[in-house]
Design an enzyme around this catalytic site. Structure first.
Site, mmCIF file in Angstrom:
data_model
loop_
_atom_site.group_PDB
_atom_site.id
_atom_site.type_symbol
_atom_site.label_atom_id
_atom_site.label_comp_id
_atom_site.label_asym_id
_atom_site.label_seq_id
_atom_site.Cartn_x
_atom_site.Cartn_y
_atom_site.Cartn_z
ATOM 1 C CG HIS A 1 0.964 0.857 2.798
ATOM 2 N ND1 HIS A 1 0.554 1.438 1.617
ATOM 3 C CD2 HIS A 1 -0.030 1.070 3.674
ATOM 4 C CE1 HIS A 1 -0.637 1.984 1.791
ATOM 5 N NE2 HIS A 1 -1.020 1.767 3.037
ATOM 6 C CG HIS B 1 -2.561 0.778 6.278
ATOM 7 N ND1 HIS B 1 -2.320 2.103 6.040
ATOM 8 C CD2 HIS B 1 -2.314 0.595 7.590
ATOM 9 C CE1 HIS B 1 -1.949 2.700 7.152
ATOM 10 N NE2 HIS B 1 -1.931 1.788 8.109
ATOM 11 C CG ASP C 1 -6.731 0.606 2.847
ATOM 12 O OD1 ASP C 1 -5.689 0.265 3.438
ATOM 13 O OD2 ASP C 1 -6.990 1.792 2.577
ATOM 14 C CG HIS C 2 -3.033 -0.067 0.348
ATOM 15 N ND1 HIS C 2 -2.754 0.606 -0.805
ATOM 16 C CD2 HIS C 2 -3.712 0.810 1.130
ATOM 17 C CE1 HIS C 2 -3.219 1.850 -0.729
ATOM 18 N NE2 HIS C 2 -3.811 1.989 0.447
ATOM 19 C CG HIS D 1 0.962 5.819 4.485
ATOM 20 N ND1 HIS D 1 -0.042 6.693 4.813
ATOM 21 C CD2 HIS D 1 0.393 4.599 4.425
ATOM 22 C CE1 HIS D 1 -1.168 6.045 4.945
ATOM 23 N NE2 HIS D 1 -0.950 4.764 4.717
ATOM 24 C CG ASP E 1 -2.353 4.958 1.099
ATOM 25 O OD1 ASP E 1 -2.733 5.067 -0.081
ATOM 26 O OD2 ASP E 1 -3.054 4.479 2.011
ATOM 27 C CD GLU F 1 -2.445 9.039 -0.636
ATOM 28 O OE1 GLU F 1 -3.660 9.063 -0.398
ATOM 29 O OE2 GLU F 1 -1.556 9.272 0.195
ATOM 30 C CG HIS G 1 -6.352 5.486 -1.824
ATOM 31 N ND1 HIS G 1 -6.476 6.340 -0.768
ATOM 32 C CD2 HIS G 1 -6.233 4.261 -1.273
ATOM 33 C CE1 HIS G 1 -6.424 5.677 0.368
ATOM 34 N NE2 HIS G 1 -6.284 4.400 0.086
#
Lengths: 601, 976
Positions: A68, A70, A72-73, A157, A178, A203, A414
């Protein structure tokens, strides 16, 4: 035995910088390519040199999958593909592909333009990187190459978040990214079918939390906002531009409409409008309610929420402001926070998780004096509220997903190590499957037990089916007679006759013969007859023949009687059976060894 | 474009050429209607290849076959079946056989043998499955023949081991539908499988297929078992374990059926004990099943979730602690136990402090949890409803709310517990769910008392923009118990806010406050000075009497005062005056009060309500007596009869006003008597024997009377519910009299003989149909007009019109008054238009040629089938009228015998120079053909309905039954 290897480069016993390498069936796949929010140095990106030293990643990786948008991904994606160098395919869902570059560009602006960092990726690099992306649809099986196939499942998410099922031959891995098992105001719940993967990489952000029902949370949130507004206070809600922000917007928007409130709601500009546009477009990825009502009114066309301007922060009177970023570590939200922190009428609501080291994390832990850059300190007088709105699965949700997918092994990423430890124990106890939680750079190896498909000839199958009982029972393994031929990378199971014919071999008969001594005073012919009647009594349902050439045939087993030379009372029985009738033959020999029962005529 | 069109035309044309070619055989079929079988035979013989034959069969299947030729057709089909080599044709024949055996009044037992024979020679699995399906149809048609059933079941056993799933499916279906219910139950000790040879146990055989490799067969097996249960076979308890195993099947339809199966067994053996695996404890079966099904609430497929959630609602025998676990969700945060928001709210309430969530970290986790005790995956029932209520699909949520309701109704303690969850559902995003949860809360409200914080959440919904939600909430508040006076104040405040925001809610808010007041008199008492803003020393200004909010407060106070005699002492002078006014204008909302010094004025009312049922009885007695008195009138011409009738009618009308329970009956009687009176008056004209030209004026009144009687009879018949066939007969009798009167008048005035003849015939027909319709009632009509008429019938039908008229005249004058017998319950249909109120002076302006929408809100009482009968009539000042049929969706049903019509009608007109009023009213449409009372059907005349003369078949009409409301409108000329 074949193995699947999983190595987290980031997010191993940690939150942020998700990047997981998977080697399955000779393929290497990178799952997510994120950055760490808490660091501003080299630690912010995964260590790609771990994979390969001074060579191009393209030679090593078969594909990259982004779950996705975000950061941090996906934050390290342009760095990896353009600066480190990777030309292979990158997979992500349509909404992710649409929204990801906006976020990356925003991130780049903050780091390069505001903080003045050099040696960072450029806008052009983001564009070049996005050119390598191949979009995925939900439940669509995509063949990366001949052997590797991937399939995306809905993950909740955020808009476009997906879980991926990666399959090579009969080995498979599911990576959840996530996900959220409870639906919210704008997205549905994650769902996966019973795909029984070898490893489920999940996660575990909320590994030790079971959350209250979302309705209570929503009501609490609305009540807090409402009360603060009625007191004339200002409410700051630091959010990431996408994801939670939209949920909270919908929540506030409908509440405002229902309660007929007049206080303005603002949303920090730019980014949001573009992003909201995508939310309007990707209606199919949202929840049931929005999908059903968008014909009358698209829920993302807000009536009460207006764009924010920097000058509004000083306006008198109550207001609600959504500002980015979500952890109060930089940008507009931090600026507004600094302005409002001194007044106890105001309120800040942290709707999500805060990484250690951010201001958000500090104030949530009760710190009332903050050190800012330039040695200035900031008194925090405003109210600080925490509402868990971040849409990660809680411990119960994770267990529910395991129940849905039924994996053979479990791997947690995660999350924080201590919390993982607890969940690991629970998983092993409840499902009795192995659970791993590798740290960054640590490789977990799971041996698999792949099933080997064998072609079976139809005639043999039919013959064997006919032999068995009337009920084919799929749960019970069944033995069958046949010949396995391995030839040119293919396996075939055929009947022995066919195998002989195919291989050009002659059939050899194998017969067993045995002698049984019997005490019987009658003549040979009588003895034979007695044996015949005895067997007829014992073996019901078999064809037993008394042939004129003084033999008894039981199916294909031949029995002959001859008197021994020394003692006419001792008769010698000759039994002979072929290999195929081994069972019956040995039974007969042991039966006859016991002698004939008296009283036979 | 033109070229394209042309092309289209040609395309169509070329098709037209082909059609006759295809239709040729069909035509032949129609010609030789005598034997359809022969035609089919010819067709099938002609068919050269299988495709043709299939075509013929398809065409054949389109037309129905008469019952008498079915057997022949079947023979031919079978014959062809044996010859046919193509699978698809055989398949079609097999399906046709099934279709044909469904033909009514055809008994398929003659083809059972053939059908079974065909089975044994069949190779194709699909055809086999279809044949079994046919057998299923045949078996279903022959429920009375055990021999056939036995054979069919044998056939099913034989084919159960087929390799094709369809065949196994059908066999299981056959077993389920036809398997012998009276099979002796397998002896408990031996279990299944011990029954060798003889009667095989259907259940054990079916249950073998629970483990089939094909999910469709597994589903079919479960369904067959359920079918057996429905047919009354007792399912063995052994099945339970197997069914539980199927709950974790890979396929959703299997899981769904398994949920049903487990439920059935839990209802059959609720008290049996089953062991818990992996421990040596044992629990009741119903508890175990409950746990397993609530586990399914978090299933992957939403169909299964809906099924499971619905099922939970009907498991009432489950033990309370299991039930309460479904609402349990242990919260934790970082491994520390955390209290739910519900628990926190309760605690805050208990500590006397209300306002949650503002304190820092009041949801901070408290005690540290032992990691071993935290049970993440809910074993058993844990948190089932918590999941269901938070589900993604609103279907599941609604099912969960309904299930909660069912369970809560049977268990007060559970009702108390689920309250928080239901209140939470008021904030659901889907309106239907909110509405449903409000309704549910109302249903269980007898068990519960709302806390202040809960009431707060409930009241927040009052601002909802949806009218349904608000009204449902008002309804809920009517039945709610609250705990403190603050709650009352809060509720009043919110209701007034609501009233302010949505003035249209006036009536329902007032009603709500009425109940709120009468339920909590002691809580209202301390609030009275504040509510009425009285002051111990100073006079306060008199509030505006027309203010809806002030009326609302007064309604609350007066209703509380009814059971709280000390309250009136707190009233100020104007309150008493307002009471008198409201008691008159809103008598349904304001109860009679015993106020000091005013007793005598309200004595009548207070007697009415205080003596309760006794007064109803006395009124009933009075009604009966009046009717008896009227019954003494022997002849319509007897002196004094008119006066008596007049008085009785007056009495009855007054009675209806006083005693609302008897209003319907009294009204009914009064109307009936008025008909008689009119008839009497018309007949009593002194000038009946005068020459025609002289009595023209008298004729006019008589004609008008006849017309009026006719109208009244239709009102009598259709406006009142609860009539029995006796009363209907009486009404029809009056109508017949009126028609006779009309006929006589026609004969006197008009000279046209043809006309007279035809109307005479018509009248005779009507007499006949009366006789036919009310054959069973005739004995009660002794000595009446019809009775006499029927005696004379043979003479009447042969005589000349003039003679007939003469006879009619004498009979009519001699016939006595028919005694009216009252039915048990009789209600008059009424309608009140609430909106528009007709009070507005502002005309509704719109441009001519365009339409304006007018909102109509009306309540209907005792109307049967309002969707079809209620119409809205708009009458324009120029006499033009429109009748609008509201959509079925516009009717809601808030209570028994009550309907609510909320609709919009569109008005339009040409330009007017000035605003003017249009009238809006509701009409009740009727048609006499549909009104045939149910008892007449039993007489068997429905068979002869075709031969019924069309003359009396249907008299369509409408009865206006609401007061017209005037609406000011102004169509403006369009500006160009």
């Amino acid at each position: 035995m074949p193995e699947i290897k999983v190595t987290p480069l980031g997010a191993g016993q940690d939150v942020g910088r998700s990047c997981i390498l998977v080697s399955i069936g000779g393929k290497n796949i990178m799952l997510d390519c994120g950055m760490h929010m808490g660091y501003n140095d080299d630690r912010r990106f995964p260590d790609f040199s771990y994979i390969i030293q001074n060579a191009r990643l393209t030679d090593f990786l078969d594909c990259v999958i982004i779950s996705h948008f975000h950061l941090d991904h996906c934050g390290a994606l342009p760095y990896m593909s353009e600066m480190v160098g990777y030309d292979g395919p990158i997979y992500m869902t349509h909404p992710t592909k649409a929204i990801c570059p906006i976020l990356l560009e925003d991130f780049r602006k903050i780091t390069v333009d505001k903080k003045g960092e050099t040696n960072f990726f450029t806008s052009q690099m983001i564009k070049d990187c996005m050119k390598k992306v191949i979009p995925l649809n939900l439940h669509q099986t995509v063949q990366v190459d001949d052997e590797l196939e991937i399939k995306a499942y809905y993950a909740g998410h955020v808009l476009g978040a997906a879980m991926v099922h990666i399959k090579v031959g009969s080995e498979s891995v599911v990576y959840t990214g996530d996900y959220n098992m409870t639906p919210d105001r704008h997205l549905g719940a994650a769902w996966i079918d019973k795909c029984r993967p070898d490893i489920l990489i999940s996660e575990s952000t909320y590994a030790t939390t079971i959350r209250d029902s979302k309705r209570c949370r929503e009501r609490d949130f609305l009540k807090k906002v409402h009360e603060s507004i009625e007191r004339g206070g200002k409410v700051l809600i630091p959010v990431f531009a996408l994801g939670r922000a939209q949920e909270l917007c919908i929540l506030l928007e409908t509440f405002w409409e229902r309660m007929n409130l007049k206080a303005p709601i603002y949303f920090s500009t730019g980014l949001t409008e573009k992003a909201n546009h995508y939310y309007k477009l990707f209606i199919t990825w949202t929840n049931q309610k929005i999908r059903k009502t968008f014909v009358q009114r698209n829920m993302f066309e807000f009536k009460h929420i207006k764009a924010f301007d920097r000058s509004y922060a000083d306006n008198p009177g109550p207001m609600v402001v959504f500002a980015t970023p979500g952890m109060l570590h930089a940008g507009q939200s931090l600026q507004i926070f600094k302005k409002w922190a001194g007044n106890e009428k105001n309120m800040v609501i942290m709707p999500g998780y805060c990484v250690q080291g951010t201001i958000g994390h500090k104030i949530l832990n009760g710190q009332r004096k903050l050190e800012m850059e330039g040695r200035a300190t900031l008194d925090v007088k405003l109210q600080v509220e925490y509402m868990s709105f971040s849409a990660h699965a809680d411990a119960k949700g994770i267990m529910q997903l395991i129940r849905m997918a039924e994996p053979r092994n479990m791997l947690l990423v995660h999350g924080e190590a201590v919390k993982m430890e607890f969940l690991k124990g629970k998983i092993e106890q409840e499902f009795s499957i192995d659970c791993y939680m590798p740290a960054n750079g640590e490789t977990t190896t799971v041996t698999t037990n792949p099933s080997v498909p064998v072609d079976m000839s139809l005639s043999l199958l039919k013959r064997e089916m006919a032999l068995g009982g009337p009920l084919p029972d799929p749960k019970k393994p069944r033995t069958m007679h046949g010949t396995l031929i391995m030839k040119e990378n293919s396996l075939k199971l055929v009947s022995s006759e066919q195998a002989l014919k195919e291989l050009g071999l002659n059939e050899h008969q194998l017969r067993f013969t045995c002698r049984v001594q019997l005490q019987d005073p009658h003549s040979d012919a009588d003895t034979l007859h007695r044996i015949y009647t005895h067997l007829k009594n014992v073996l019901k349902g078999y064809t037993i023949q008394h042939l004129p050439d003084s033999t008894v045939m039981v199916e294909s087993i031949v029995i002959k009687v001859s008197s021994s030379a020394e003692d006419s009372n001792t008769k010698v029985l000759l039994l002979s059976w072929s290999y195929q009738d081994e069972d019956l033959g040995s039974y007969l020999s042991s039966l006859l060894k016991k002698g004939l029962p008296p009283g036979l005529c | 474009m033109a070229a394209h069109l042309k092309k289209r035309v040609y395309e169509e044309f070329s098709k037209v050429v082909q059609i006759p070619h295809e239709e040729a055989p069909a035509k032949k079929l129609r010609l030789s209607k005598l034997s359809k079988s022969a035609a089919l035979h010819i067709d099938l013989c002609k068919a050269t290849n299988s495709t043709d034959a299939l075509q013929y069969l398809l065409q054949f299947a389109r037309k129905p076959v008469e019952a008498e030729s079915v057997e022949g057709v079947i023979r031919i089909l079978l014959e062809h079946y044996y010859k046919e080599t193509d699978n698809s044709v055989r398949l079609k024949i097999a399906s046709l056989l099934g279709l044909l055996s469904k033909t009514s009044s055809f008994s398929p037992d003659c083809i059972v043998d053939d059908a079974i024979n065909t089975l044994s020679n069949e190779n194709s699995h699909q055809v086999l499955a279809q044949l079994l399906d046919t057998l299923l149809v045949i078996g279903a048609q022959l429920p009375e023949s055990p021999a056939v059933r036995l054979r069919l079941v044998e056939v099913a056993y034989k084919h159960l081991s087929d390799t094709y799933f369809g065949v196994r499916n059908k066999c299981l279906q056959l077993l389920g539908c036809l398997g012998l219910v009276d099979t002796p139950l397998g002896k408990d000790g031996e279990g299944p499988g011990s029954s060798q040879g003889g009667v095989r146990d259907v259940q054990s055989i079916i249950s073998n297929y629970f483990a089939d490799q094909d999910p469709r067969v597994r589903t079919a097996a479960l369904k067959a078992m359920l079918q057996l249960h429905e047919r009354g076979m007792k399912i063995h308890q052994i099945i339970y374990e197997q069914a539980c195993r199927l709950l974790s099947d890979d396929y959703e339809q299997v899981r769904s059926a398994a949920v049903q199966m487990v439920w059935v067994l839990s209802q059959l053996y609720p008290e049996s004990i089953v062991p818990i695996p992996s421990s040596n404890e044992e629990i009741r079966l119903v508890d175990d099943a409950f746990g397993k099904i609530s586990h399914m609430v978090s299933d992957g497929s939403w169909m299964v979730r809906v099924q499971a959630t619905k099922t939970l609602g009907s498991m009432l025998q489950v033990s309370p602690h299991f039930l309460e676990q479904t609402l349990d969700k242990k919260l934790m945060s970082d491994l520390r136990r955390k209290r739910t928001a519900h628990e926190r709210a309760k605690e805050l309430f208990a500590s006397g402090e209300f306002s949650s969530g503002r304190k820092w970290a009041d949801d901070a986790p408290k005690e540290k949890l032992d990691t071993n005790t935290v049970n993440l995956i809910a074993s058993g029932a844990c948190g089932g409803f918590v999941h269901g209520l938070e589900d993604e699909m609103f279907e599941v949520r609604i099912a969960a709310v309904e299930a909660l309701c069912q369970l809560a109704r049977s268990s007060p303690s559970f009702a108390e517990k689920c309250l928080d969850f239901l209140v939470d559902m008021f904030n659901d995003e889907i309106e239907e769910v909110r509405l449903e949860s409000i309704h549910v809360l109302r249903e269980i409200s007898t068990h519960i008392t709302l806390r202040e914080d809960q009431l707060d959440t409930v009241l927040a919904v009052l601002e909802d923009s949806s009218r349904d939600i608000r009204e449902a909430l008002h309804e809920l508040l009517c039945y709610t118990n609250v705990s403190t006076k603050e709650c009352i104040q809060l509720a009043l405040l919110e209701l007034l806010k609501n009233l302010n925001k949505y003035p249209t809610d006036r009536n329902s808010v007032w009603k709500c406050l009425k109940f709120l007041g009468s339920r909590h008199p002691t809580l209202v008492l301390p609030l009275v000075p504040e509510l009425l803003s009285t002051h111990p020393y100073f006079d306060t200004p008199e509030p505006d009497m027309d203010d809806p909010a002030y009326i609302a407060v007064l309604v609350l106070v007066f209703n509380a005062a009814k059971s709280c005699p000390t309250m009136p002492a707190l009233f100020s002078d104007h309150t008493f005056r307002h009471y008198a006014y409201l008691r008159d204008s809103l008598s349904h909302l304001v109860p009679p009060l015993r106020l000091p010094g005013r007793k005598q004025v309200y004595s009548l009312d207070s007697v009415d309500s205080s003596s309760g049922s006794g007064s109803v009885e006395s009124a009933q007695l009075f009604l009966q007596q009046s009717l008896n008195r009227v019954g003494t009138i022997q002849n319509l011409e007897s002196p004094g009869a008119q006066d008596l009738l007049n008085f009785t009618i007056r009495d009855l009308q007054r009675l209806g006003e006083l005693q609302t329970e008897l209003a319907g009956a009294a009204d009914f009687c009064a109307t009936y008597l008025r008909c008689q009176l009119l008839l009497m008056k018309a007949l009593q004209e002194k000038l009946w024997n005068m020459a025609v030209p002289l009595c023209l004026k008298q004729n006019v009144t008589a004609t008008a009377a006849a017309q009026q009687i006719l109208e009244e009879t239709y009102k009598l018949e259709f406006l009142y519910s609860g009539l029995e066939s006796r009363q209907v007969a009486t009404i029809h009798h009056v109508r017949l009299q009126a028609k006779a009167l009309q006929l006589i008048l026609t004969a006197r005035t008009r000279q046209g003989l043809d006309l007279l003849i035809s109307s005479c015939e018509k009248f005779l027909q009507e007499v006949e149909s009366f006789q036919r319709l009310f054959l069973s009632e005739l004995p009660h009509l002794q000595d009446s007009f019809v009775d006499k008429l029927l005696d004379l019938m043979p003479r009447l039908s042969s005589c000349k019109p003039a003679e007939l008229v003469k006879i009619l005249q004498t009979t009519l004058r001699q016939s006595g008054l028919l005694q009216l017998k009252l039915p048990e319950q009789i209600h008059r249909a009424t309608a009140t238009i609430i909106e528009p109120t007709g009070e507005s002076d502002n005309p509704l302006r719109f441009t001519t040629g365009l339409v304006v929408a007018l909102d109509i809100d009306a309540t209907l009482e005792h109307v049967q089938d309002p969707q079809n009968t209620i119409k809205v009539q708009i009458l324009y000042p120029d006499g033009q009228s429109h009748v609008i049929h509201p959509k079925p969706g516009d009717f809601r049903k808030p209570g028994p015998h009550r309907h609510r019509l909320i609709t919009q009608v569109y008005l339009s007109h040409t330009a007017w120079t000035e605003p003017s009023q249009v009238e809006v009213r509701l009409l009740l449409a009727y048609s006499s053909s549909s009104s045939a009372p149910p008892s007449t059907n039993r007489l068997g005349w429905s068979d002869s309905i075709d031969s019924l003369p069309p003359a009396e078949a249907a008299v369509e009409g409408t009865i206006p039954f609401s007061k017209p409301v005037k609406v000011f409108i102004m169509p403006k000329p369009a500006r160009r």
